[in-house]
Design an enzyme around this catalytic site. Structure first.
Site, PDB file in Angstrom:
ATOM      1  N   ASP A  10      -1.001  -4.145  -2.323  1.00  9.80           N
ATOM      2  CA  ASP A  10      -0.620  -3.134  -1.335  1.00  9.80           C
ATOM      3  C   ASP A  10      -0.293  -1.843  -2.095  1.00  9.80           C
ATOM      4  O   ASP A  10      -0.218  -1.840  -3.326  1.00  9.80           O
ATOM      5  CB  ASP A  10       0.609  -3.611  -0.540  1.00  9.80           C
ATOM      6  CG  ASP A  10       1.050  -2.597   0.515  1.00  9.80           C
ATOM      7  OD1 ASP A  10       0.176  -1.964   1.139  1.00  9.80           O
ATOM      8  OD2 ASP A  10       2.268  -2.420   0.707  1.00  9.80           O
ATOM      9  N   SER A  11      -0.028  -0.779  -1.342  1.00 12.11           N
ATOM     10  CA  SER A  11       0.352   0.481  -1.982  1.00 12.11           C
ATOM     11  C   SER A  11       1.737   0.395  -2.617  1.00 12.11           C
ATOM     12  O   SER A  11       2.074   1.221  -3.459  1.00 12.11           O
ATOM     13  CB  SER A  11       0.366   1.597  -0.938  1.00 12.11           C
ATOM     14  OG  SER A  11       1.386   1.328  -0.003  1.00 12.11           O
ATOM     15  N   CYS A  73      -2.605  -4.602   3.021  1.00 11.58           N
ATOM     16  CA  CYS A  73      -2.404  -3.186   3.316  1.00 11.58           C
ATOM     17  C   CYS A  73      -3.339  -2.807   4.458  1.00 11.58           C
ATOM     18  O   CYS A  73      -4.560  -2.913   4.331  1.00 11.58           O
ATOM     19  CB  CYS A  73      -2.731  -2.356   2.071  1.00 11.58           C
ATOM     20  SG  CYS A  73      -2.636  -0.592   2.332  1.00 11.58           S
ATOM     21  N   GLU A 152      10.328   2.451   0.958  1.00  9.59           N
ATOM     22  CA  GLU A 152      10.200   2.517  -0.503  1.00  9.59           C
ATOM     23  C   GLU A 152      11.478   3.082  -1.141  1.00  9.59           C
ATOM     24  O   GLU A 152      11.781   2.798  -2.289  1.00  9.59           O
ATOM     25  CB  GLU A 152       8.995   3.391  -0.900  1.00  9.59           C
ATOM     26  CG  GLU A 152       7.644   2.784  -0.557  1.00  9.59           C
ATOM     27  CD  GLU A 152       7.196   1.684  -1.529  1.00  9.59           C
ATOM     28  OE1 GLU A 152       7.535   1.743  -2.716  1.00  9.59           O
ATOM     29  OE2 GLU A 152       6.502   0.746  -1.059  1.00  9.59           O
ATOM     30  N   CYS A 186       1.355  -1.962   9.754  1.00  9.43           N
ATOM     31  CA  CYS A 186       1.597  -1.564   8.370  1.00  9.43           C
ATOM     32  C   CYS A 186       2.514  -2.628   7.789  1.00  9.43           C
ATOM     33  O   CYS A 186       3.514  -3.006   8.425  1.00  9.43           O
ATOM     34  CB  CYS A 186       2.266  -0.187   8.319  1.00  9.43           C
ATOM     35  SG  CYS A 186       2.803   0.269   6.651  1.00  9.43           S
ATOM     36  N   HIS A 188       4.629  -2.539   5.544  1.00  8.79           N
ATOM     37  CA  HIS A 188       6.001  -2.106   5.257  1.00  8.79           C
ATOM     38  C   HIS A 188       6.909  -2.285   6.487  1.00  8.79           C
ATOM     39  O   HIS A 188       8.123  -2.404   6.349  1.00  8.79           O
ATOM     40  CB  HIS A 188       6.044  -0.623   4.868  1.00  8.79           C
ATOM     41  CG  HIS A 188       5.619  -0.322   3.460  1.00  8.79           C
ATOM     42  ND1 HIS A 188       4.317  -0.432   3.031  1.00  8.79           N
ATOM     43  CD2 HIS A 188       6.337   0.094   2.384  1.00  8.79           C
ATOM     44  CE1 HIS A 188       4.248  -0.078   1.751  1.00  8.79           C
ATOM     45  NE2 HIS A 188       5.457   0.242   1.338  1.00  8.79           N
TER      46      HIS A 188
END
Ligand code: DGL
Length: 268
Positions: A10-11, A73, A152, A186, A188
């Site tokens: 993932d990012s 992702c 994040e 997403c 996240h």
């Protein structure tokens, strides 16, 4: 199948919500994770940049001799999947179709909300997939670009007032819109589940792809069928500093003993 690990990328941190489900459902599998925190968020970048990053992430995963790769992702799944499949000769699982299928199963009104990064929403991947599965469903979409940086930034923000206000700012238009299900498009976003649920109200079902993709893997020929009772290994790599990434990994996975290494992704 063989003992080689499954690669998951993932990012940044978000894909760990997918890794967590996979590890819970098929604990005997060895897993390798890459989070590209140095270049996150992906969701505000151009399609060309997302494809470039995704190819580097794939090459890094292949360097770990994985037997399959989970693109944990939505931004990469919705913008780079076709190119990845054409370029790389390895089983690849993405997150849009399992999330869409789970959303449709959960919805009674067949009026479904989808939230994701700007790149995911602009790609229309969810709407296309949902309509492919049920041409009569209604889909309302909204990008929520501040959610990923909030996650994040650190665990103290996930249930904070700032997160609550951000969720209200993005989601107020879904209230009274007729949706009964909201797809968290997403990886996240499950980490902001509490504030998203609060903004939407308890009656709205929140769906993420993690469980569905773990189930898909479990039923596939990719996994070995002789789980001996010992847990598989989990190796984590990040492109940014370990000191920030490690505590957040521990928080998400609820484990203290984690191996986390830094990697220079530009070399791949
Ligand atoms: N977690 C990712 C997704 O599912 C990427 C978020 C981002 O980097 O913008 O889209």
């Amino acid at each position: 199948m063989c003992n080689k690990p499954i690669g998951i990328f993932d990012s940044g941190l978000g894909g760990l919500t997918v890794l967590r489900e996979i590890h819970m459902m098929i604990p005997g599998e060895n897993l390798v994770y890459f989070g590209d925190s140095k270049r996150a968020p992906y969701g505000t970048k151009s399609r060309d940049a997302i494809i470039k990053f995704a190819f580097q992430d794939m090459r890094f995963m292949l360097s770990k001799d994985v037997k399959a790769i989970v693109i944990a992702c939505n931004t990469v799944s919705s913008n780079a999947l076709e190119k990845i499949i054409n370029e790389f000769d390895i089983p690849v699982l993405e997150v849009i179709s399992p999330g869409s299928a789970a959303g449709l199963t959960a919805s009674e009104t067949k009026t479904i909300g989808v939230i994701g990064t700007s790149a995911t929403i602009e790609s229309n991947a969810y709407e296309n997939e949902l309509k492919k599965l049920d041409k009569n469903c209604r889909v309302l979409q909204k990008s929520c670009p501040l959610f990923v940086p909030l996650v994040e930034e650190g665990v103290e923000l996930w249930d904070s007032e700032i997160a609550e206000l951000t969720a209200l700012h993005y989601l107020y238009e879904f209230r009274n819109s007729g949706i009964d299900t909201l797809i968290l498009g997403c990886t996240h976003y499950p980490l902001l589940k509490n504030v998203i649920q609060k903004a939407m109200g308890d009656e709205i079902k929140l769906i993420d792809s993690a469980k569905s993709i773990a189930k898909m893997l479990k039923n596939s020929t990719i996994i070995k069928d002789n789980h001996s009772g010992t847990d598989g290994s989990i190796k984590i790599f990040t492109s940014d500093s370990i000191s920030k990434f490690m505590p957040l990994c521990k928080e998400i996975l609820g484990k203290d003993n984690l191996s986390v290494e830094q990697v220079d992704i530009e070399n791949y």
